[in-house]
Scaffold this motif. Structure first.
Motif, PDB file in Angstrom:
ATOM      1  N   LEU A 101       0.756  -1.129  -0.051  1.00  0.00           N
ATOM      2  CA  LEU A 101      -0.179   0.214  -0.073  1.00  0.00           C
ATOM      3  C   LEU A 101       0.802   1.032   0.062  1.00  0.00           C
ATOM      4  N   PRO A 102       0.410   2.350  -0.841  1.00  0.00           N
ATOM      5  CA  PRO A 102       1.373   3.508  -0.791  1.00  0.00           C
ATOM      6  C   PRO A 102       1.730   4.070   0.561  1.00  0.00           C
ATOM      7  N   GLU A 103       1.051   4.256   1.640  1.00  0.00           N
ATOM      8  CA  GLU A 103       1.270   4.638   2.813  1.00  0.00           C
ATOM      9  C   GLU A 103       2.452   3.698   3.509  1.00  0.00           C
ATOM     10  N   TYR A 104       2.738   2.570   3.111  1.00  0.00           N
ATOM     11  CA  TYR A 104       3.904   1.683   3.696  1.00  0.00           C
ATOM     12  C   TYR A 104       5.040   1.627   2.577  1.00  0.00           C
ATOM     13  N   ARG A 105       5.024   2.054   1.419  1.00  0.00           N
ATOM     14  CA  ARG A 105       6.117   1.984   0.549  1.00  0.00           C
ATOM     15  C   ARG A 105       7.369   2.476   1.152  1.00  0.00           C
ATOM     16  N   ARG A 106       8.521   2.040   0.582  1.00  0.00           N
ATOM     17  CA  ARG A 106       9.847   2.650   0.794  1.00  0.00           C
ATOM     18  C   ARG A 106      10.162   2.726   2.150  1.00  0.00           C
ATOM     19  N   GLN A 107       9.702   1.566   2.975  1.00  0.00           N
ATOM     20  CA  GLN A 107      10.191   1.222   4.208  1.00  0.00           C
ATOM     21  C   GLN A 107      10.693  -0.086   4.401  1.00  0.00           C
ATOM     22  N   GLY A 108      11.062  -0.919   3.223  1.00  0.00           N
ATOM     23  CA  GLY A 108      11.733  -2.142   2.947  1.00  0.00           C
ATOM     24  C   GLY A 108      10.882  -3.489   3.235  1.00  0.00           C
ATOM     25  N   LEU A 109       9.677  -3.147   3.382  1.00  0.00           N
ATOM     26  CA  LEU A 109       8.435  -4.404   3.572  1.00  0.00           C
ATOM     27  C   LEU A 109       8.403  -5.268   2.397  1.00  0.00           C
ATOM     28  N   GLY A 110       8.559  -5.007   1.260  1.00  0.00           N
ATOM     29  CA  GLY A 110       8.323  -5.423  -0.054  1.00  0.00           C
ATOM     30  C   GLY A 110       9.724  -6.347  -0.048  1.00  0.00           C
ATOM     31  N   ALA A 111      10.916  -5.648   0.156  1.00  0.00           N
ATOM     32  CA  ALA A 111      12.159  -6.551   0.128  1.00  0.00           C
ATOM     33  C   ALA A 111      12.369  -7.618   1.049  1.00  0.00           C
ATOM     34  N   ARG A 112      11.728  -7.160   2.292  1.00  0.00           N
ATOM     35  CA  ARG A 112      11.744  -7.993   3.484  1.00  0.00           C
ATOM     36  C   ARG A 112      10.854  -9.418   3.211  1.00  0.00           C
ATOM     37  N   LEU A 113       9.726  -9.103   2.492  1.00  0.00           N
ATOM     38  CA  LEU A 113       8.816 -10.303   2.185  1.00  0.00           C
ATOM     39  C   LEU A 113       9.301 -11.179   1.163  1.00  0.00           C
ATOM     40  N   THR A 114      10.051 -10.556   0.088  1.00  0.00           N
ATOM     41  CA  THR A 114      10.724 -11.028  -0.933  1.00  0.00           C
ATOM     42  C   THR A 114      11.984 -12.045  -0.555  1.00  0.00           C
ATOM     43  N   THR A 115      12.613 -11.451   0.333  1.00  0.00           N
ATOM     44  CA  THR A 115      13.660 -12.354   0.887  1.00  0.00           C
ATOM     45  C   THR A 115      13.221 -13.361   1.773  1.00  0.00           C
ATOM     46  N   ALA A 116      12.385 -13.459   2.506  1.00  0.00           N
ATOM     47  CA  ALA A 116      11.718 -14.426   3.360  1.00  0.00           C
ATOM     48  C   ALA A 116      11.163 -15.573   2.466  1.00  0.00           C
ATOM     49  N   LEU A 117      10.426 -15.094   1.465  1.00  0.00           N
ATOM     50  CA  LEU A 117       9.768 -16.061   0.464  1.00  0.00           C
ATOM     51  C   LEU A 117      10.875 -16.626  -0.453  1.00  0.00           C
ATOM     52  N   SER A 118      11.889 -16.114  -0.841  1.00  0.00           N
ATOM     53  CA  SER A 118      13.050 -16.466  -1.616  1.00  0.00           C
ATOM     54  C   SER A 118      13.800 -17.808  -0.824  1.00  0.00           C
ATOM     55  N   ARG A 119      13.826 -17.411   0.583  1.00  0.00           N
ATOM     56  CA  ARG A 119      14.585 -18.290   1.347  1.00  0.00           C
ATOM     57  C   ARG A 119      13.992 -19.717   1.393  1.00  0.00           C
ATOM     58  N   ARG A 120      12.489 -19.527   1.542  1.00  0.00           N
ATOM     59  CA  ARG A 120      11.504 -20.711   1.514  1.00  0.00           C
ATOM     60  C   ARG A 120      11.595 -21.428   0.575  1.00  0.00           C
ATOM     61  N   ILE A 121      11.435 -20.673  -0.665  1.00  0.00           N
ATOM     62  CA  ILE A 121      11.720 -21.478  -1.822  1.00  0.00           C
ATOM     63  C   ILE A 121      13.029 -22.062  -2.038  1.00  0.00           C
ATOM     64  N   ARG A 122      13.956 -21.546  -1.755  1.00  0.00           N
ATOM     65  CA  ARG A 122      15.143 -22.338  -1.804  1.00  0.00           C
ATOM     66  C   ARG A 122      15.330 -23.455  -0.900  1.00  0.00           C
ATOM     67  N   GLN A 123      14.936 -23.343   0.329  1.00  0.00           N
ATOM     68  CA  GLN A 123      14.853 -24.415   1.381  1.00  0.00           C
ATOM     69  C   GLN A 123      14.190 -25.620   0.785  1.00  0.00           C
ATOM     70  N   ALA A 124      13.067 -25.360  -0.036  1.00  0.00           N
ATOM     71  CA  ALA A 124      12.177 -26.606  -0.573  1.00  0.00           C
ATOM     72  C   ALA A 124      12.796 -26.778  -1.891  1.00  0.00           C
ATOM     73  N   ASP A 125      14.131 -26.572  -2.174  1.00  0.00           N
ATOM     74  CA  ASP A 125      14.856 -27.162  -3.508  1.00  0.00           C
ATOM     75  C   ASP A 125      14.153 -26.428  -4.597  1.00  0.00           C
ATOM     76  N   GLY A 126      13.520 -25.158  -4.548  1.00  0.00           N
ATOM     77  CA  GLY A 126      13.221 -24.632  -5.702  1.00  0.00           C
ATOM     78  C   GLY A 126      13.922 -23.415  -6.096  1.00  0.00           C
ATOM     79  N   ILE A 127      13.757 -22.641  -7.162  1.00  0.00           N
ATOM     80  CA  ILE A 127      14.363 -21.571  -7.600  1.00  0.00           C
ATOM     81  C   ILE A 127      13.555 -20.596  -7.669  1.00  0.00           C
ATOM     82  N   PRO A 128      13.633 -19.545  -6.888  1.00  0.00           N
ATOM     83  CA  PRO A 128      12.646 -18.361  -6.897  1.00  0.00           C
ATOM     84  C   PRO A 128      12.849 -17.544  -8.105  1.00  0.00           C
TER      85      PRO A 128
END
Length: 70
Positions: A12-39
């Motif tokens: 949401l616009p009022e929450y942008r530029r706070q690193g939330l999207g980057a943190r969510l992307t990092t966490a999901l990427s880690r989960r996909i890699r742990q499941a032997d996937g390629i994000p």
């Protein structure tokens, strides 16, 4: 998604530029890699903010992937 691609992420616009999207992307990427996937992500080339965030999170451009529309 099962094959490792990530769905749409919208902050949401009022929450942008706070690193939330980057943190969510990092966490999901880690989960996909742990499941032997390629994000993977699909980003429209005009979406500079998302492209920058993906690059910051270690994603690289892969010209071997093509989206076909009918």
């Amino acid at each position: 998604h099962e094959e490792g691609s990530m769905g749409f992420l919208t902050v949401l616009p009022e929450y942008r530029r706070q690193g939330l999207g980057a943190r969510l992307t990092t966490a999901l990427s880690r989960r996909i890699r742990q499941a032997d996937g390629i994000p993977t992500v699909h980003i429209v080339k005009t979406n500079q903010a998302s492209l920058a965030m993906a690059k910051k999170n270690g994603f690289i451009h892969n010209a071997n992937v093509h989206w076909l529309l009918s």
